[in-house]
Write an enzyme that holds these catalytic residues in place. Structure first.
Site, short mmCIF file in Angstrom:
data_model
loop_
_atom_site.label_atom_id
_atom_site.label_comp_id
_atom_site.label_asym_id
_atom_site.label_seq_id
_atom_site.Cartn_x
_atom_site.Cartn_y
_atom_site.Cartn_z
CG HIS A 1 -14.68 -80.21 3.59
ND1 HIS A 1 -13.78 -80.60 4.55
CD2 HIS A 1 -14.41 -78.90 3.31
CE1 HIS A 1 -12.97 -79.59 4.83
NE2 HIS A 1 -13.33 -78.55 4.10
CG ASP B 1 -14.85 -74.04 3.51
OD1 ASP B 1 -15.11 -74.06 4.73
OD2 ASP B 1 -14.01 -74.77 2.97
CG ASP C 1 -8.77 -68.73 0.60
OD1 ASP C 1 -8.11 -67.84 1.19
OD2 ASP C 1 -9.23 -69.72 1.18
CG ASP D 1 -9.24 -76.56 2.92
OD1 ASP D 1 -10.02 -76.89 2.00
OD2 ASP D 1 -9.64 -76.19 4.04
#
EC number: 2.5.1.16
Length: 490
Positions: free
Chosen positions: A33, A141, A82, A62
């Protein structure tokens, strides 16, 4: 396809899996990350001094990428999109000790406002509706593609949308794939970014948990419409208390082994109209014409991408080699090669891996059994079935099939196979192999058997019925392919 989420607890934290693929292990997730997020935002902060930065995170449910984005005081607004509500729910509960509550309301925020807004939506759809030049940074991501459909968010069309919503000289960062394990796939992403008008800088980073799962060193891509220079990167300022990214030596990530870097010009770009990426991910090690490097020196040479400003060299693909008609086209081209001295097509191009749980060795073994597979076909029944529909076939092929049927009936040696008959056999071979690689029980009416266990199981139903269904699967496939390639004048 249903999504399977799994959390493995261990003494020092947890590991999170989606559909069996490791997403992160808390033992070393900071490596992933920090390299994904911090360089992009630090570069934007340098390019837009005294400007409140707006950051878009695509994926990252997450909350770990959001955690690192919120480290920068200059970041005034983070939007996270997301599609997976279950992952977002974990980000607000189980993962809170690791994402530092990044998806929760910030305590003490004025009037309940926070710097983070979350949208549960598909990223492509969300981004396509945004106005131009509305973000300074975009972080992608996403999970590793496991289906062809998953690769849409790595296409040229996707990166063009990202470039559109970035402010001039804005920065994007995307999770890639492993340059050493998925070499062609990684460079396909690189060339696709260049084709979308973004100057890209590849990075390769060792993440122990990924390497333990056989994923290899992991790749990222930092990109902007404005070229990224070494002097800019050397001057970046990062937040304090970093866990993994060390300012004194992190730029070594831009140095990739030349044995890997040399393949970057040998791929097509990935588009929605002619997908290429998933093919490269399933077939990552095709033979390539490469510049000669002495074996003794190969492992010592690196290519530093901070020293390069490259234009894209990727071409548009002409066909999706995971599709049956494209594979048949390759076989027909091989059939009519005039120069017999040329090296034949590689097996993995004649019949590439079609599924992520298959292997090149499995496909090669099927290729080796091609003669035995064709011998399973009742040739008399096949020819008779074809001649029953003679009015749909070219006249020349009908004549040749009748001659072939007569030779078989009278026991004459098959010393000559005509051009048209060779095409039919070629197309039948492709269809038969494809059917066996995807559904062997349908073609041969065999039940599951386990040689290691010494037991076998045959499913319910008539074996002859399944065999007929399998035969018709091949015949229909053969007709379909013939319609694609036959000359109506023949």
């Amino acid at each position: 396809m249903p999504t399977s989420l799994f959390i493995e607890q261990h003494p020092n934290g947890l590991a999170f899996y989606i559909n069996g693929d490791l997403q992160f292990d808390t033992a070393d997730e900071t490596i992933y990350h920090e390299y994904l997020v911090l360089p992009a935002i630090a570069l934007a902060a340098q390019r837009f001094p005294q400007t409140p930065l707006r950051v878009l995170i695509c994926g990252g449910g997450d909350g770990l990428a959001a955690r690192d984005a919120l480290r920068f005081s200059q970041v005034s607004d983070v939007t996270l999109v997301d599609y997976d509500s279950e992952v977002l729910a974990l980000g607000r509960t189980v993962f809170v000790p690791y994402n530092q509550g990044s998806l929760l309301d910030e305590p003490g925020a004025a009037l309940g406002e926070t710097r983070l807004t979350v949208h549960t939506q598909e990223a492509f759809e969300f981004v396509s509706r945004l106005p131009d030049a509305c973000y300074h940074v975009v972080i992608c991501d996403f999970t590793f593609p496991t289906r062809a459909e998953d690769a849409q968010i790595y296409s040229r069309e996707w990166f063009q949308q990202v470039e559109r919503i970035l402010c001039p000289s804005g920065v994007m960062s995307t999770n890639g794939v492993s340059p050493e394990q998925r070499t062609l796939g990684f460079w396909c992403l690189y060339q696709t970014l260049l084709a979308a008008g973004l100057q890209a800088k590849p990075l390769q980073v060792a993440i122990p948990s990924f390497q333990a799962h056989g994923y290899g060193a992991w790749g990222f891509l930092l990109a902007s419409a404005m070229p990224i220079t070494r002097s800019e990167v050397e001057a970046l300022s990062f937040p304090p208390t970093l866990s993994a990214l060390q300012p004194q030596d992190w730029m070594a990530a831009f140095q990739l082994p030349t044995t890997i870097a040399q393949h970057r010009h040998a791929v097509n770009i990935h588009t929605l109209t002619c997908p290429q990426l998933f093919y490269y991910l399933l077939n990552p090690r095709l033979p390539l014409e490469t510049t000669a490097i002495a074996p003794s020196d190969a492992e010592l040479q690196t290519t530093d991408f901070l020293d390069l400003q490259e234009a894209g060299t990727g071409c548009l693909g002409t066909r999706d080699l995971l599709q049956l008609d494209s594979i048949a086209s390759v076989w027909l081209e091989e059939l009519y090669r005039s120069d017999n001295l040329q090296t034949p097509q590689a097996l993995d191009q004649l019949m590439p891996v079609q599924h992520r749980y298959h292997s090149a060795q499995m496909t090669s073994e099927w290729m080796g059994y091609l003669k035995a597979l064709l011998e399973e076909v009742n040739l008399n029944q096949l020819i008779a079935s074809l001649l029953e529909r003679a009015q749909e076939l070219p006249p020349q092929l009908v004549r040749e099939l009748k001659q072939l049927a007569e030779k078989i009936r009278t026991g004459q040696p098959l010393t000559y196979v005509s051009e048209h008959t060779a095409e039919v056999i070629t197309l039948l071979s492709v269809t038969l192999l494809m059917a066996n690689l995807t559904s062997p029980d349908v073609v041969f009416a065999k039940g599951y058997s386990s040689s290691s266990g010494g037991s076998s199981y045959s499913g319910n139903g008539s074996e002859s019925d399944l065999g007929i269904f399998g035969m018709w699967t091949m015949i229909i496939g053969g007709f379909w392919l013939w319609n694609l390639y036959s000359n109506p004048d023949d």
